[in-house]
Design a protein around this motif. Structure first.
Motif, PDB file in Angstrom:
ATOM      1  N   ALA A 169       3.813   5.239  -5.687  1.00  0.00           N
ATOM      2  CA  ALA A 169       3.456   5.190  -6.985  1.00  0.00           C
ATOM      3  C   ALA A 169       2.653   6.401  -7.337  1.00  0.00           C
ATOM      4  O   ALA A 169       2.775   7.187  -8.489  1.00  0.00           O
ATOM      5  N   SER A 170       1.427   6.510  -6.709  1.00  0.00           N
ATOM      6  CA  SER A 170       0.571   7.483  -7.046  1.00  0.00           C
ATOM      7  C   SER A 170       0.890   9.008  -6.968  1.00  0.00           C
ATOM      8  O   SER A 170       0.644   9.567  -7.692  1.00  0.00           O
ATOM      9  N   GLU A 171       1.659   9.262  -5.752  1.00  0.00           N
ATOM     10  CA  GLU A 171       2.189  10.462  -5.404  1.00  0.00           C
ATOM     11  C   GLU A 171       3.110  11.053  -6.580  1.00  0.00           C
ATOM     12  O   GLU A 171       3.204  11.886  -7.061  1.00  0.00           O
ATOM     13  N   HIS A 172       4.039   9.894  -6.740  1.00  0.00           N
ATOM     14  CA  HIS A 172       4.852  10.370  -7.972  1.00  0.00           C
ATOM     15  C   HIS A 172       4.367  10.606  -9.162  1.00  0.00           C
ATOM     16  O   HIS A 172       4.632  11.501  -9.958  1.00  0.00           O
ATOM     17  N   GLY A 173       3.305   9.632  -9.418  1.00  0.00           N
ATOM     18  CA  GLY A 173       2.457   9.749 -10.746  1.00  0.00           C
ATOM     19  C   GLY A 173       1.800  11.382 -10.897  1.00  0.00           C
ATOM     20  O   GLY A 173       1.796  12.086 -11.749  1.00  0.00           O
ATOM     21  N   GLU A 174       1.211  11.721  -9.558  1.00  0.00           N
ATOM     22  CA  GLU A 174       0.729  12.886  -9.568  1.00  0.00           C
ATOM     23  C   GLU A 174       1.563  13.987  -9.716  1.00  0.00           C
ATOM     24  O   GLU A 174       1.528  15.047 -10.302  1.00  0.00           O
ATOM     25  N   LYS A 175       2.813  13.721  -8.791  1.00  0.00           N
ATOM     26  CA  LYS A 175       4.077  14.740  -9.050  1.00  0.00           C
ATOM     27  C   LYS A 175       4.535  15.186 -10.560  1.00  0.00           C
ATOM     28  O   LYS A 175       4.520  16.200 -11.015  1.00  0.00           O
ATOM     29  N   GLU A 176       4.629  13.910 -11.422  1.00  0.00           N
ATOM     30  CA  GLU A 176       5.232  13.932 -12.835  1.00  0.00           C
ATOM     31  C   GLU A 176       4.108  14.723 -13.614  1.00  0.00           C
ATOM     32  O   GLU A 176       4.221  15.310 -14.350  1.00  0.00           O
ATOM     33  N   LYS A 177       2.532  14.354 -13.257  1.00  0.00           N
ATOM     34  CA  LYS A 177       1.412  14.987 -13.851  1.00  0.00           C
ATOM     35  C   LYS A 177       1.562  16.541 -13.520  1.00  0.00           C
ATOM     36  O   LYS A 177       1.378  17.423 -14.573  1.00  0.00           O
ATOM     37  N   ASP A 178       1.757  17.216 -12.453  1.00  0.00           N
ATOM     38  CA  ASP A 178       1.943  18.267 -12.069  1.00  0.00           C
ATOM     39  C   ASP A 178       3.075  18.936 -12.868  1.00  0.00           C
ATOM     40  O   ASP A 178       2.889  20.066 -13.323  1.00  0.00           O
ATOM     41  N   HIS A 179       4.279  18.097 -12.629  1.00  0.00           N
ATOM     42  CA  HIS A 179       5.391  18.737 -13.472  1.00  0.00           C
ATOM     43  C   HIS A 179       5.314  18.840 -14.831  1.00  0.00           C
ATOM     44  O   HIS A 179       5.711  20.109 -15.623  1.00  0.00           O
ATOM     45  N   GLU A 211       0.952  -1.270  -0.085  1.00  0.00           N
ATOM     46  CA  GLU A 211       0.007   0.162   0.062  1.00  0.00           C
ATOM     47  C   GLU A 211       0.863   1.280  -0.012  1.00  0.00           C
ATOM     48  O   GLU A 211       0.635   2.164  -0.662  1.00  0.00           O
ATOM     49  N   LYS A 212       2.081   1.221   0.889  1.00  0.00           N
ATOM     50  CA  LYS A 212       2.862   2.369   0.649  1.00  0.00           C
ATOM     51  C   LYS A 212       3.444   2.623  -0.353  1.00  0.00           C
ATOM     52  O   LYS A 212       3.524   3.859  -1.114  1.00  0.00           O
TER      53      LYS A 212
END
Length: 200
Positions: free
Chosen positions: A177-187, A171-172
């Motif tokens: 991964a979801s946080e990293h994906g969101e960061k990439e999207k934001d970036h 789960e962590k």
């Protein structure tokens, strides 16, 4: 009581008292012997009657013998009851140290069988020792079983704990991964906006 003390005690008794104590000691042999003697005596008594057949004589003799044996049994029971009331005879009540008392100050009453010869009750001691061994074996087997159950419970708990830990780790990782994906999207959004601004 030692043999000498018993002999001195017997010497002080009258002939009648000695006869009674002998009869008390040998009561069961007297019962068996009285049946045999009464059977012989009643057969000789009934055998004189010329009007009875041999089968009838045998039945009649047996009835007489049983009556006499019953009377001897009743006398034996009276002896047994009087011995029990006086705490004498084959079974006696004695006071011994309580084995559960660690200070050995408390006395308890214990009913013991009086041996007529040394080693008469040896079989009782052997049976008691075997029962104690059997109880110890049962207790050990029970303890081993409980220990096995505890180990199995501990193993199942540790497996559940490991599974829970693995799930938490997954789960962590998913969260990361979801946080990293969101960061990439934001970036990527931020880069697109910068490109748009540059192009203007």
């Amino acid at each position: 009581m030692t043999e000498r003390a018993k002999a001195l005690q017997d010497a002080q008794k009258t002939q009648w008292e000695r006869s009674i104590s002998w009869a008390k000691e040998h009561r069961y042999q007297i019962v068996g012997g009285s049946w045999v003697l009464s059977m012989v005596a009643s057969l000789s008594f009934v055998g004189r009657n010329p009007y009875l057949s041999s089968a009838q004589k045998l039945v009649q003799a047996r009835v007489y013998a049983q009556g006499l044996t019953l009377a001897v049994l009743i006398a034996s029971a009276v002896f047994e009851l009087s011995d029990r009331d006086q705490g004498e005879g084959r079974w006696e009540t004695i006071k011994v140290l309580d084995p559960d008392d660690p200070e050995h100050k408390h006395l308890i009453e214990k009913k013991v069988h009086k041996e007529s010869y040394q080693g008469e009750d040896q079989w009782r001691d052997m049976v008691e020792a075997e029962e104690q061994k059997e109880n110890l074996r049962k207790d050990e087997a029970h303890q081993k079983h409980q220990e096995r159950e505890k180990k199995e419970q501990h193993k199942s708990k540790s497996k559940d704990h490991d599974k829970a830990g693995e799930q938490a780790a997954k789960e962590k990782e998913k969260d990361k991964a979801s946080e990293h994906g969101e960061k990439e999207k934001d970036h990527s959004k931020a880069e697109k906006q910068k490109e748009k601004e540059k192009s203007k």
